[in-house]
Design a protein around this motif. Structure first.
Motif, PDB file in Angstrom:
ATOM      1  N   LEU A 102       0.857  -1.190   0.000  1.00  0.00           N
ATOM      2  CA  LEU A 102       0.000   0.000   0.000  1.00  0.00           C
ATOM      3  C   LEU A 102       0.889   1.234   0.000  1.00  0.00           C
ATOM      4  O   LEU A 102       1.744   1.382   0.877  1.00  0.00           O
ATOM      5  N   VAL A 103       0.719   2.106  -0.988  1.00  0.00           N
ATOM      6  CA  VAL A 103       1.478   3.359  -1.050  1.00  0.00           C
ATOM      7  C   VAL A 103       0.679   4.434  -0.324  1.00  0.00           C
ATOM      8  O   VAL A 103      -0.538   4.563  -0.516  1.00  0.00           O
ATOM      9  N   THR A 104       1.363   5.215   0.522  1.00  0.00           N
ATOM     10  CA  THR A 104       0.707   6.186   1.387  1.00  0.00           C
ATOM     11  C   THR A 104       1.344   7.567   1.270  1.00  0.00           C
ATOM     12  O   THR A 104       2.414   7.719   0.681  1.00  0.00           O
ATOM     13  N   VAL A 105       0.673   8.552   1.844  1.00  0.00           N
ATOM     14  CA  VAL A 105       1.216   9.915   1.869  1.00  0.00           C
ATOM     15  C   VAL A 105       2.264   9.974   2.985  1.00  0.00           C
ATOM     16  O   VAL A 105       1.996  10.388   4.113  1.00  0.00           O
ATOM     17  N   GLY A 106       3.437   9.501   2.655  1.00  0.00           N
ATOM     18  CA  GLY A 106       4.517   9.421   3.621  1.00  0.00           C
ATOM     19  C   GLY A 106       4.297   8.302   4.629  1.00  0.00           C
ATOM     20  O   GLY A 106       3.230   7.669   4.669  1.00  0.00           O
ATOM     21  N   ALA A 107       5.303   8.049   5.443  1.00  0.00           N
ATOM     22  CA  ALA A 107       5.176   7.032   6.490  1.00  0.00           C
ATOM     23  C   ALA A 107       4.141   7.447   7.531  1.00  0.00           C
ATOM     24  O   ALA A 107       3.533   6.600   8.187  1.00  0.00           O
ATOM     25  N   GLY A 249       7.805   1.973   5.335  1.00  0.00           N
ATOM     26  CA  GLY A 249       8.995   2.565   4.740  1.00  0.00           C
ATOM     27  C   GLY A 249       8.683   3.897   4.091  1.00  0.00           C
ATOM     28  O   GLY A 249       7.526   4.303   3.976  1.00  0.00           O
ATOM     29  N   SER A 250       9.731   4.573   3.636  1.00  0.00           N
ATOM     30  CA  SER A 250       9.561   5.904   3.056  1.00  0.00           C
ATOM     31  C   SER A 250      10.711   6.223   2.112  1.00  0.00           C
ATOM     32  O   SER A 250      11.853   5.861   2.375  1.00  0.00           O
ATOM     33  N   GLY A 251      10.382   6.918   1.021  1.00  0.00           N
ATOM     34  CA  GLY A 251      11.420   7.393   0.116  1.00  0.00           C
ATOM     35  C   GLY A 251      11.996   8.726   0.561  1.00  0.00           C
ATOM     36  O   GLY A 251      13.089   9.115   0.138  1.00  0.00           O
ATOM     37  N   GLY A 252      11.280   9.434   1.416  1.00  0.00           N
ATOM     38  CA  GLY A 252      11.679  10.783   1.799  1.00  0.00           C
ATOM     39  C   GLY A 252      13.007  10.851   2.516  1.00  0.00           C
ATOM     40  O   GLY A 252      13.862  11.683   2.191  1.00  0.00           O
ATOM     41  N   LYS A 253      13.212   9.974   3.512  1.00  0.00           N
ATOM     42  CA  LYS A 253      14.457  10.011   4.269  1.00  0.00           C
ATOM     43  C   LYS A 253      15.630   9.527   3.417  1.00  0.00           C
ATOM     44  O   LYS A 253      16.727  10.076   3.474  1.00  0.00           O
ATOM     45  N   THR A 254      15.392   8.496   2.616  1.00  0.00           N
ATOM     46  CA  THR A 254      16.462   7.902   1.814  1.00  0.00           C
ATOM     47  C   THR A 254      16.998   8.876   0.774  1.00  0.00           C
ATOM     48  O   THR A 254      18.220   8.959   0.560  1.00  0.00           O
ATOM     49  N   ALA A 257      14.078  13.823   0.311  1.00  0.00           N
ATOM     50  CA  ALA A 257      12.920  14.428  -0.353  1.00  0.00           C
ATOM     51  C   ALA A 257      11.689  14.251   0.528  1.00  0.00           C
ATOM     52  O   ALA A 257      10.673  13.697   0.103  1.00  0.00           O
ATOM     53  N   THR A 258      11.781  14.729   1.760  1.00  0.00           N
ATOM     54  CA  THR A 258      10.689  14.520   2.711  1.00  0.00           C
ATOM     55  C   THR A 258       9.394  15.195   2.270  1.00  0.00           C
ATOM     56  O   THR A 258       8.307  14.743   2.617  1.00  0.00           O
ATOM     57  N   GLY A 259       9.505  16.287   1.511  1.00  0.00           N
ATOM     58  CA  GLY A 259       8.315  17.014   1.076  1.00  0.00           C
ATOM     59  C   GLY A 259       7.515  16.308  -0.001  1.00  0.00           C
ATOM     60  O   GLY A 259       6.367  16.692  -0.272  1.00  0.00           O
ATOM     61  N   TRP A 260       8.068  15.286  -0.617  1.00  0.00           N
ATOM     62  CA  TRP A 260       7.321  14.550  -1.643  1.00  0.00           C
ATOM     63  C   TRP A 260       6.303  13.604  -1.022  1.00  0.00           C
ATOM     64  O   TRP A 260       5.353  13.203  -1.676  1.00  0.00           O
ATOM     65  N   LYS A 261       6.533  13.240   0.245  1.00  0.00           N
ATOM     66  CA  LYS A 261       5.581  12.437   1.010  1.00  0.00           C
ATOM     67  C   LYS A 261       5.189  11.140   0.303  1.00  0.00           C
ATOM     68  O   LYS A 261       4.000  10.877   0.059  1.00  0.00           O
ATOM     69  N   VAL A 262       6.166  10.334  -0.023  1.00  0.00           N
ATOM     70  CA  VAL A 262       5.902   9.013  -0.590  1.00  0.00           C
ATOM     71  C   VAL A 262       6.330   7.955   0.429  1.00  0.00           C
ATOM     72  O   VAL A 262       7.508   7.803   0.729  1.00  0.00           O
ATOM     73  N   GLY A 263       5.350   7.267   0.976  1.00  0.00           N
ATOM     74  CA  GLY A 263       5.622   6.192   1.918  1.00  0.00           C
ATOM     75  C   GLY A 263       4.925   4.928   1.473  1.00  0.00           C
ATOM     76  O   GLY A 263       4.198   4.923   0.470  1.00  0.00           O
ATOM     77  N   CYS A 286      -2.364   8.655  -3.717  1.00  0.00           N
ATOM     78  CA  CYS A 286      -1.255   9.588  -3.545  1.00  0.00           C
ATOM     79  C   CYS A 286      -0.873  10.225  -4.887  1.00  0.00           C
ATOM     80  O   CYS A 286      -1.192   9.686  -5.948  1.00  0.00           O
ATOM     81  N   PRO A 287      -0.138  11.342  -4.863  1.00  0.00           N
ATOM     82  CA  PRO A 287       0.244  12.033  -6.101  1.00  0.00           C
ATOM     83  C   PRO A 287       0.947  11.114  -7.100  1.00  0.00           C
ATOM     84  O   PRO A 287       1.911  10.429  -6.751  1.00  0.00           O
ATOM     85  N   THR A 288       0.454  11.111  -8.312  1.00  0.00           N
ATOM     86  CA  THR A 288       0.937  10.188  -9.337  1.00  0.00           C
ATOM     87  C   THR A 288       2.405  10.426  -9.686  1.00  0.00           C
ATOM     88  O   THR A 288       3.216   9.509  -9.707  1.00  0.00           O
ATOM     89  N   ALA A 289       2.761  11.672  -9.977  1.00  0.00           N
ATOM     90  CA  ALA A 289       4.121  11.972 -10.446  1.00  0.00           C
ATOM     91  C   ALA A 289       5.178  11.613  -9.397  1.00  0.00           C
ATOM     92  O   ALA A 289       6.251  11.114  -9.731  1.00  0.00           O
ATOM     93  N   ALA A 290       4.873  11.856  -8.136  1.00  0.00           N
ATOM     94  CA  ALA A 290       5.828  11.529  -7.079  1.00  0.00           C
ATOM     95  C   ALA A 290       6.051  10.013  -7.005  1.00  0.00           C
ATOM     96  O   ALA A 290       7.159   9.537  -6.735  1.00  0.00           O
ATOM     97  N   GLN A 291       4.993   9.236  -7.254  1.00  0.00           N
ATOM     98  CA  GLN A 291       5.119   7.781  -7.246  1.00  0.00           C
ATOM     99  C   GLN A 291       5.925   7.282  -8.446  1.00  0.00           C
ATOM    100  O   GLN A 291       6.708   6.329  -8.321  1.00  0.00           O
ATOM    101  N   VAL A 292       5.723   7.918  -9.576  1.00  0.00           N
ATOM    102  CA  VAL A 292       6.489   7.539 -10.779  1.00  0.00           C
ATOM    103  C   VAL A 292       7.968   7.756 -10.519  1.00  0.00           C
ATOM    104  O   VAL A 292       8.815   6.907 -10.834  1.00  0.00           O
ATOM    105  N   ASN A 293       8.306   8.871  -9.900  1.00  0.00           N
ATOM    106  CA  ASN A 293       9.695   9.218  -9.658  1.00  0.00           C
ATOM    107  C   ASN A 293      10.330   8.289  -8.643  1.00  0.00           C
ATOM    108  O   ASN A 293      11.480   7.883  -8.776  1.00  0.00           O
ATOM    109  N   THR A 294       9.581   7.915  -7.604  1.00  0.00           N
ATOM    110  CA  THR A 294      10.115   7.047  -6.580  1.00  0.00           C
ATOM    111  C   THR A 294      10.399   5.665  -7.142  1.00  0.00           C
ATOM    112  O   THR A 294      11.409   5.047  -6.859  1.00  0.00           O
TER     113      THR A 294
END
Length: 294
Positions: A102-107, A249-254, A257-263, A286-294
């Protein structure tokens, strides 16, 4: 008397908001701005994400109209497939991208979905101290009871402590489990200590979870930020734990890019399906473009 007061003579706020209205990060951010001081509390870096990450995001937002529209509610298909493929090797279990991710708005939202979906009124949730500030209010909002157990320094009186000197007492932890215990929350690597739990420590927690039929919510947003030879181990990879662990988990800390809020949440489908119910009635997706980038 104003019209609003006449109309709303009854209680305005829901009771679940009482006692959880204060947030340390909101307060400290405001104080730092008011007094123009350096805010060392908020967990984000003062440098940009790597260049290749920024370029990938620019490519995503320039990728046509679909990049600006809704995607699959529970996670953009390419992202959930990548997460499932990558983490299957780590946990030693074949992860189904459509059922177990499940992809979420950040962790943060992943944690919210976990508590809302899995904790009932009267349930107890063991929280290892020190912990990220949102665990306790999220438990309280659903009517649960937080039960605390601390990490303690094993070297008493030492002048300098490392993160590895903070340990969890097996006896003390075992004493916190009761028939009302529904879950335990761990954070490894730990914020704020930096402690990386060793396999034997995780096995001790796993044994208690299995013995008492308890869920484990494992916050692992710092999993790739380990140093000095420390190795991050996922508790979900231990025998008998895949079926009862919610790995966050989260892509922001790694990627700074904490403001992208992809968890994301990775867990067994029989758990994830309940978290999806909360997700679809909360943010939907969750925002599509941020998920594509992650």
């Amino acid at each position: 008397m104003c019209l609003f007061q006449i109309i709303m003579s009854r209680r305005l706020n829901a009771r679940r908001t009482e006692g959880v209205d204060k947030n340390v990060w909101v307060e400290f951010t405001k104080l730092a701005a008011d007094y123009k001081v350096v805010n060392l509390g908020h967990g984000f870096p003062d440098f940009s994400p790597p260049k290749f990450v920024q370029e990938a995001f620019c490519k995503a937002v320039s990728g046509g109209p679909q990049m600006h529209q809704y995607t699959q509610a529970f996670g953009h298909p390419p992202l959930v497939k990548s997460l499932a493929k990558f983490f299957s090797r780590i946990v030693g279990h074949e992860i189904d991208p459509l059922e177990d991710v499940l992809v979420t708005v950040g962790a943060y939202q992943a944690l919210f979905c976990a508590f809302q979906a899995l904790i009932d009124e009267g349930n107890e949730v063991i929280i290892v101290e020190p912990f990220f500030n949102c665990y306790q209010p999220m438990v309280k909002m659903v009517g649960g009871k937080a039960v605390y157990v601390p990490l303690r320094p094993k070297v008493e009186g030492s002048a300098v402590l490392s993160s590895g000197d903070w340990v969890l007492s097996a006896e003390e932890l075992a004493s916190k489990f009761t028939p009302r215990t529904k879950a335990i929350v761990i954070n490894t690597p730990n914020n704020p200590l930096g402690k990386v739990y060793k396999t034997e420590e995780l096995q001790m927690i796993a044994d208690l979870c299995i013995k008492h039929d308890v869920l484990c919510i494992s916050d692992e947003v710092y999993e790739w930020l380990t140093y000095d030879g420390n190795k991050h181990v996922k508790i979900a990879s231990l025998p008998g734990m895949w079926e009862r662990t919610i790995t966050i988990g989260s892509g922001g800390k790694t990627f700074s890019a904490t403001g992208w809020k992809v968890g994301w949440v990775i867990s067994s489908g029989h758990i994830i399906k309940h978290m999806k119910t909360i997700h679809q009635n909360c943010v939907y997706h969750c925002p599509t473009a941020a998920q594509v980038n992650t």
